[in-house]
Write an enzyme that holds these catalytic residues in place. Structure first.
Site, PDB file in Angstrom:
ATOM      1  CE  LYS A 229      -3.775   2.035   2.837  1.00  0.00           C
ATOM      2  NZ  LYS A 229      -4.674   1.788   3.820  1.00  0.00           N
TER       3      LYS A 229
ATOM      4  CB  SER B 242      -7.996   3.577   2.830  1.00  0.00           C
ATOM      5  OG  SER B 242      -7.220   2.959   3.840  1.00  0.00           O
TER       6      SER B 242
ATOM      7  CB  SER C  34      -8.478   0.790   5.680  1.00  0.00           C
ATOM      8  OG  SER C  34      -9.160   1.981   5.395  1.00  0.00           O
TER       9      SER C  34
HETATM   10  N1  GLN Z   1     -13.266   4.300   6.276  1.00  0.00           N
HETATM   11  C1  GLN Z   1     -12.668   4.549   7.766  1.00  0.00           C
HETATM   12  C2  GLN Z   1     -12.206   6.007   7.787  1.00  0.00           C
HETATM   13  O1  GLN Z   1     -12.590   6.682   6.411  1.00  0.00           O
HETATM   14  C3  GLN Z   1     -11.546   3.826   7.985  1.00  0.00           C
HETATM   15  C4  GLN Z   1     -10.217   4.194   7.049  1.00  0.00           C
HETATM   16  C5  GLN Z   1      -9.049   3.278   7.445  1.00  0.00           C
HETATM   17  O2  GLN Z   1      -9.054   2.178   8.166  1.00  0.00           O
HETATM   18  N2  GLN Z   1      -7.864   3.684   7.207  1.00  0.00           N
HETATM   19  O3  GLN Z   1     -11.495   6.741   8.400  1.00  0.00           O
END
Ligand code: GLN
Length: 488
Positions: free
Chosen positions: A78, A153, A177
């Site tokens: 990532k 994400s 995410s």
């Molecule tokens: N969707 C959640 C957010 O936008 C979690 C994102 C994540 O786990 N990085 O904060």
């Protein structure tokens, strides 16, 4: 079987037995990326030259009997992990020109195990999002239906693995995410216990919640990858100083007698009945193997989304203050003075969602609101943790859906942040409590993958991986592959 259909484990065995070289394998995946990634946009950067050099080094090490445990296996990272000499953008214009001078600990550990890095995967900007649509480099498409989102994400990692552009990838999970995109793309992803994987060199979003983990097709592959990611790190003071557990030897253990808790809060009345049914069916399979199922309640979990959206933005507003246009990253053109430099570099360098979080976080931490919001959210966080602690006195594993819905259409929630935030309604509580959890493929609805979430007690990744592995021995959901962009 083509090379890209093999699991990480099969690739490792093939390399060990000399069936193919790391160069052949790496070249194979690089060719797949070259032919198919334009349909998905899963990669921000492909490091072909470096990958082939690493592959040659791995082949040489193998010939000299000094190959690492994952020697010669190509994976993707990532783009939140710093990679030495390679652009590390966090999918933000702010870091579009950032070449990291060092490797994140996760990257170093995996390099020591011998992996080859294919490239850096697309993601939501600074890992803020649930659909991969906040990336500066454009959205990632779901390989099961390219009109739909892959989740976020870590959407690029999930799409790359699902589409067989990489056998496995790293991801990070602050509120879901790893698990949510794993569910939406039909792969397996594990968010470890907070503190067992070093966060050093992983660009910070919300430091008390962020945790790196493996994303792969099977639980066994996640175990293989996790084994090389964990361990104490003096460079990260929140990384725990404890011995490294063995995630591999117990994978096949009998699960008879194991108690699985089904929280009523994970099956609300308005949950899509088909997703509830897929979850129940997965639990029935585990029951068939001797697990016992009981109903439980986690009453404070309903407060996890509001608590998270105070705590995570608060931490983000502090972490992101370093991107000021001075030290590194984007700088606006022709600033008139220092204030103008700060203001315009940040206004132009950050995307809309990131700015929204910085505003919310700064507000929640400001004098007069700190007690009302931040402190309150921290108290709720403790209640959530206590709920889980009580549940784990009675059960070994908690099961439920990973995502309340299937992969949605690109653009469907883009202008409605609060609806988007609900995509993580079942995953966020785990981060607030610091627990480990995974998502595994558990069926298809209208041709789209469904994931089931398993939550374990602290440091019981071994048990989660064991349950998921047993499930995957009895089912073949994880073996299905999407047809996209002319691929078969
Ligand atoms: N969707 C959640 C957010 O936008 C979690 C994102 C994540 O786990 N990085 O904060």
């Amino acid at each position: 079987m083509s090379l890209h259909d093999k699991t990480l484990k099969q690739l490792r065995d093939g390399l060990q037995q000399g069936e193919f070289s790391s160069r052949e394998l790496t070249q194979h995946f690089l060719s797949r990326i070259a032919s198919h990634d334009s349909a998905l946009n899963a990669f921000i950067t492909v490091t072909a030259e470096q990958a082939l050099a690493q592959a040659d080094a791995a082949d040489k090490a193998r010939a000299e009997n000094s190959a690492g445990v994952l020697g010669g296996i190509p994976i993707a990272h990532k783009d939140i992990f710093c990679t030495q000499g390679v652009r590390t953008s966090c999918a933000s214009k702010m870091l579009d020109n950032f070449i990291s001078p060092y490797d994140a600990t996760v990257v170093t550990r995996l390099k020591q195990a011998g992996v080859v890095t294919l490239g850096k995967t697309n993601m939501d900007e600074f890992a803020m999002g649930s659909s991969n649509e906040t990336s500066f480099y454009g959205p990632v498409k779901n390989p099961w239906d390219t009109q739909r989102v892959p989740g976020g994400s870590s959407g690029g990692s999930a799409a790359a693995v699902a589409a067989r552009l990489a056998p496995a990838a790293t991801g990070t999970d602050t509120g879901g995410s790893i698990r949510q995109p794993a569910a939406l793309c039909g792969i397996t992803g594990l968010k470890p216990t907070y503190g067992i994987v070093s966060r050093w060199g992983m660009i910070a979003f919300a430091s008390s919640l962020d945790q790196a983990g493996p994303m792969a097709r099977t639980a066994e592959d996640c175990a293989l990858l996790l084994q090389s990611m964990v361990g104490p790190d003096e460079k990260d003071s929140t990384c725990l100083n404890r011995k490294v557990d063995d995630y591999l030897s117990g994978l096949n253990k009998d699960i008879a007698g194991l108690t699985i808790g089904l929280p009523e809060e994970f099956f609300p009345k308005d949950l899509d009945g088909r997703i509830a049914e897929s979850t129940q069916a997965a639990v029935r399979e585990l029951e068939k193997q001797g697990a016992k199922v009981v109903s439980i309640s986690l009453p404070s979990v309903k407060l996890s989304v509001p608590a998270y959206y105070v705590i995570a933005p608060a931490e983000a507003s502090s972490n992101l203050s370093r991107f000021d246009g001075v030290r590194f990253g984007y700088r606006c053109k022709d600033p008139v003075d220092l204030m103008d430099l700060y203001k315009r570099s940040r206004s132009e360098g950050f995307g809309e969602e990131v700015k929204r979080r910085i505003l919310v976080g700064t507000y929640a931490l400001s004098h007069g609101y700190y007690d009302a919001y931040y402190l309150k959210a921290q108290k709720v966080r403790r209640l959530i943790r206590d709920d889980f602690a009580r549940a784990f006195e009675k059960v070994d594993v908690i099961a439920g859906p990973t995502s309340p819905e299937l992969a949605f259409n690109l653009g469907a929630k883009k202008d409605d942040p609060v609806t988007m935030y609900m995509a993580d309604v079942f995953t966020i509580a785990v981060n607030l409590a610091g627990l480990p959890a995974l998502s595994m493929p558990a069926g298809f609805i209208e041709g789209l993958p469904v994931g089931v979430q398993l939550i374990g007690n602290y440091f019981r990744e071994d048990q989660l991986l064991n349950v998921a592995h047993r499930y995957q021995q009895a089912t073949d959901w994880h073996q299905q592959s999407p047809v996209f962009g002319g691929d078969k």
